[in-house]
Write a protein that holds these residues in place. Structure first.
Motif, mmCIF file in Angstrom:
data_model
loop_
_atom_site.group_PDB
_atom_site.id
_atom_site.type_symbol
_atom_site.label_atom_id
_atom_site.label_comp_id
_atom_site.label_asym_id
_atom_site.label_seq_id
_atom_site.Cartn_x
_atom_site.Cartn_y
_atom_site.Cartn_z
ATOM 1 N N SER A 117 0.887 -1.167 -0.032
ATOM 2 C CA SER A 117 -0.062 0.089 0.003
ATOM 3 C C SER A 117 0.898 1.300 -0.057
ATOM 4 O O SER A 117 1.951 1.083 0.515
ATOM 5 N N SER A 118 0.363 2.296 -0.451
ATOM 6 C CA SER A 118 1.132 3.515 -0.472
ATOM 7 C C SER A 118 0.489 4.480 0.443
ATOM 8 O O SER A 118 1.063 5.595 0.691
ATOM 9 N N MET A 119 -0.299 4.099 1.238
ATOM 10 C CA MET A 119 -0.562 4.673 2.340
ATOM 11 C C MET A 119 0.195 4.810 3.655
ATOM 12 O O MET A 119 0.803 3.997 4.025
ATOM 13 N N MET A 120 0.301 6.213 3.996
ATOM 14 C CA MET A 120 1.226 6.109 5.104
ATOM 15 C C MET A 120 0.630 6.855 6.285
ATOM 16 O O MET A 120 -0.029 7.753 6.135
ATOM 17 N N ARG A 121 0.890 6.895 7.424
ATOM 18 C CA ARG A 121 0.617 7.793 8.759
ATOM 19 C C ARG A 121 1.557 8.711 8.851
ATOM 20 O O ARG A 121 2.826 8.285 9.372
ATOM 21 N N CYS A 122 1.131 9.968 8.893
ATOM 22 C CA CYS A 122 2.183 10.961 9.109
ATOM 23 C C CYS A 122 2.431 11.051 10.668
ATOM 24 O O CYS A 122 1.312 10.803 11.316
ATOM 25 N N CYS A 124 2.000 13.597 12.248
ATOM 26 C CA CYS A 124 0.755 14.389 12.872
ATOM 27 C C CYS A 124 -0.504 13.736 12.974
ATOM 28 O O CYS A 124 -1.402 14.373 13.429
ATOM 29 N N GLY A 125 -0.642 12.440 12.545
ATOM 30 C CA GLY A 125 -1.545 11.418 12.783
ATOM 31 C C GLY A 125 -2.505 11.125 11.617
ATOM 32 O O GLY A 125 -3.351 10.486 11.579
ATOM 33 N N GLU A 126 -2.089 12.267 10.413
ATOM 34 C CA GLU A 126 -3.168 12.164 9.276
ATOM 35 C C GLU A 126 -2.661 10.930 8.278
ATOM 36 O O GLU A 126 -1.644 10.780 8.290
ATOM 37 N N MET A 127 -3.510 10.067 7.720
ATOM 38 C CA MET A 127 -2.974 8.960 6.672
ATOM 39 C C MET A 127 -3.115 9.880 5.136
ATOM 40 O O MET A 127 -4.083 10.754 4.953
ATOM 41 N N PHE A 128 -2.197 9.472 4.399
ATOM 42 C CA PHE A 128 -1.947 10.172 3.234
ATOM 43 C C PHE A 128 -1.382 9.336 1.999
ATOM 44 O O PHE A 128 -0.762 8.138 2.536
ATOM 45 N N ASP A 129 -1.550 9.413 0.884
ATOM 46 C CA ASP A 129 -1.241 8.401 -0.066
ATOM 47 C C ASP A 129 0.182 9.051 -0.532
ATOM 48 O O ASP A 129 0.291 10.190 -1.088
ATOM 49 N N SER A 130 0.898 8.310 -0.222
ATOM 50 C CA SER A 130 2.756 8.640 -0.516
ATOM 51 C C SER A 130 2.854 8.844 -1.955
ATOM 52 O O SER A 130 3.833 9.521 -2.596
ATOM 53 N N HIS A 131 2.145 8.203 -2.803
ATOM 54 C CA HIS A 131 2.264 8.339 -4.303
ATOM 55 C C HIS A 131 1.505 9.596 -4.847
ATOM 56 O O HIS A 131 2.061 9.756 -6.109
ATOM 57 N N THR A 136 1.942 14.283 -0.296
ATOM 58 C CA THR A 136 3.290 14.177 0.407
ATOM 59 C C THR A 136 4.040 15.446 0.752
ATOM 60 O O THR A 136 4.555 15.617 1.796
ATOM 61 N N LEU A 137 3.964 16.383 -0.204
ATOM 62 C CA LEU A 137 4.563 17.713 0.162
ATOM 63 C C LEU A 137 4.118 18.418 1.333
ATOM 64 O O LEU A 137 4.704 18.929 1.966
ATOM 65 N N PRO A 141 7.624 18.308 6.243
ATOM 66 C CA PRO A 141 8.183 18.691 7.114
ATOM 67 C C PRO A 141 8.037 18.343 8.450
ATOM 68 O O PRO A 141 8.874 18.376 9.312
ATOM 69 N N HIS A 142 6.950 17.423 8.688
ATOM 70 C CA HIS A 142 6.535 16.642 9.828
ATOM 71 C C HIS A 142 7.441 15.520 10.000
ATOM 72 O O HIS A 142 7.773 15.334 11.308
#
Length: 187
Positions: A117-122, A124-131, A136-137, A141-142
């Motif tokens: 999966s390309s999903m990541m947890r930052c 900061c707690g938010e899930m985002f698609d690293s692709h 990603t931008l 910074p986090h």
């Protein structure tokens, strides 16, 4: 309110009874194996997990099955008085997940954690698609900030011979060489 029922375990070599409260495995009464002949031959365990803390479980031994059953029932009354419906739900959810997991293994299906999966947890707690570059931008910074805070925590921690980490921000550590650190408050 469900009654306590017992079912003989088909898998145990010695006599073993599983105790159920409705559909929840509440404990076990069994003949102890490998104990000296002058010790109590029966043992009982009362409690279930998840849905309770391990320290809330009780166990004991008895000379007869009837005595073990009586002791179990007394312990169960105390254990049950501290349970909520959420505790029973937690046990059922774990039971259902375990059954699903073994079914997935049997059929050759991968667990969700085994699927790429390309999903990541930052941090900061938010899930985002690293692709996706725009996602990603936002979170770049986090990540260095989290790494920096971990480095600071690591730099303020030391291990004694006993391998226990000791926080150094407000304490100093001396080790006697026995593996037990002596910690004193800094002035």
């Amino acid at each position: 309110m469900p009654e306590l029922t017992r079912r003989r375990s088909a898998e145990a070599r010695e006599e073993c009874w599983h105790i159920y409260y409705g559909d929840v495995h509440a404990g076990t009464i069994a003949i102890r194996s490998g104990n000296p002949h002058d010790e109590d031959p029966w043992e009982w365990h009362c409690g279930f997990y998840p849905g309770s803390h391990p320290g809330e479980h009780q166990s004991g031994t008895a000379a007869t099955f009837d005595q073990a059953r009586s002791d179990f029932e007394a312990a169960w009354e105390v254990f049950l008085a501290n349970r909520t419906q959420a505790d029973f739900r937690a046990w059922r959810d774990q039971r259902d997940w375990t059954a699903r997991k073994y079914e997935m293994w049997t059929t050759g299906e991968k667990l969700p954690s085994q699927k790429p999966s390309s999903m990541m947890r930052c941090p900061c707690g938010e899930m985002f698609d690293s692709h996706r570059l725009e996602n990603t931008l936002i979170h770049v910074p986090h990540i260095p900030a989290e790494h920096k805070s971990r480095e600071v925590r690591r730099a303020q921690t030391v291990q004694c011979a006993c391998r226990k980490p000791v926080w150094l921000a407000t304490k100093s550590l001396t080790c006697s060489g026995t593996g037990t650190p002596s910690i004193s408050q800094r002035a």
